[in-house]
Write a protein that holds these residues in place. Structure first.
Motif, mmCIF file in Angstrom:
data_model
loop_
_atom_site.group_PDB
_atom_site.id
_atom_site.type_symbol
_atom_site.label_atom_id
_atom_site.label_comp_id
_atom_site.label_asym_id
_atom_site.label_seq_id
_atom_site.Cartn_x
_atom_site.Cartn_y
_atom_site.Cartn_z
ATOM 1 N N LYS A 184 -0.355 -8.056 9.958
ATOM 2 C CA LYS A 184 0.241 -8.188 7.890
ATOM 3 C C LYS A 184 -0.751 -6.914 7.937
ATOM 4 O O LYS A 184 -0.223 -6.963 6.246
ATOM 5 N N LEU A 185 -1.902 -6.931 7.552
ATOM 6 C CA LEU A 185 -2.718 -5.191 7.381
ATOM 7 C C LEU A 185 -1.504 -4.808 7.587
ATOM 8 O O LEU A 185 -1.152 -3.615 6.497
ATOM 9 N N ARG A 186 -1.469 -4.002 9.155
ATOM 10 C CA ARG A 186 -0.112 -2.860 9.262
ATOM 11 C C ARG A 186 0.956 -2.954 8.133
ATOM 12 O O ARG A 186 1.669 -2.184 7.918
ATOM 13 N N GLU A 187 1.179 -4.410 8.010
ATOM 14 C CA GLU A 187 2.605 -4.407 7.258
ATOM 15 C C GLU A 187 2.711 -4.533 5.900
ATOM 16 O O GLU A 187 3.115 -3.498 5.082
ATOM 17 N N ARG A 188 1.525 -4.618 5.196
ATOM 18 C CA ARG A 188 1.208 -3.674 4.172
ATOM 19 C C ARG A 188 1.192 -3.213 3.361
ATOM 20 O O ARG A 188 1.100 -1.861 3.380
ATOM 21 N N ALA A 189 0.350 -2.532 4.692
ATOM 22 C CA ALA A 189 0.324 -0.760 4.749
ATOM 23 C C ALA A 189 1.465 0.049 4.478
ATOM 24 O O ALA A 189 1.640 0.787 4.128
ATOM 25 N N ARG A 202 2.036 6.718 1.166
ATOM 26 C CA ARG A 202 1.003 6.978 1.028
ATOM 27 C C ARG A 202 0.421 8.548 0.643
ATOM 28 O O ARG A 202 0.506 8.572 -0.229
ATOM 29 N N LEU A 203 -1.484 8.013 -0.121
ATOM 30 C CA LEU A 203 -1.657 8.853 -0.569
ATOM 31 C C LEU A 203 -2.505 9.982 -0.030
ATOM 32 O O LEU A 203 -3.038 10.359 1.276
ATOM 33 N N GLU A 204 -2.322 11.438 -0.471
ATOM 34 C CA GLU A 204 -2.477 12.678 -0.246
ATOM 35 C C GLU A 204 -3.961 13.265 -0.932
ATOM 36 O O GLU A 204 -3.666 12.569 -1.985
ATOM 37 N N GLY A 205 -4.596 13.778 0.495
ATOM 38 C CA GLY A 205 -5.862 13.618 -0.211
ATOM 39 C C GLY A 205 -5.993 15.204 -1.142
ATOM 40 O O GLY A 205 -4.701 16.533 -1.131
ATOM 41 N N PRO A 206 -7.392 15.426 -1.764
ATOM 42 C CA PRO A 206 -6.341 17.494 -2.529
ATOM 43 C C PRO A 206 -6.522 18.305 -1.685
ATOM 44 O O PRO A 206 -6.897 17.843 -0.140
#
Length: 114
Positions: free
Chosen positions: A37-42, A47-51
């Protein structure tokens, strides 16, 4: 018949062992289902990219002191950082008197010669 000795207590312990194995197997199935479930949700989240750049701070006399500029994914960065955009990183290296990390070389990425 088996030559192995037995007793009512031993039979109870073997029964308990089988029950516990069954419970561990059930718990493993629950863990696998939750991970799925967590992998599916992710996978549905962007994707959040860092600075792109980070300003690393060191503690000097109990006060934070700007130490160096790093690329956002550098492993040599300290735990105390501040995100920088490209212009802020360039300014910090050129006129801010802050050194560029010798490992990740953000100055090369910025086209700045120290």
């Amino acid at each position: 018949m088996s030559d192995e000795p037995t007793s009512p207590e031993l039979e109870k312990l073997r029964f308990l062992y089988r029950v516990q194995l069954s419970q561990v197997a059930q718990t493993e199935r629950w863990i696998d289902a939750e991970l799925h479930k967590l992998r599916e949700r992710a996978s549905r989240l962007p994707r959040l990219e860092g600075p792109e750049f980070l300003l690393s701070y060191l503690r000097a006399g109990g006060q934070p002191k700007a130490d160096s500029v790093h690329l956002g994914d550098c492993r040599m960065v300290s735990h105390h950082t501040k995100p920088l955009d490209r212009d802020q990183a360039r300014q910090a290296i050129t006129s801010g008197g802050i050194r560029a990390c010798e490992i990740c070389r953000p100055d090369s990425e910025l086209g700045v010669l120290e």
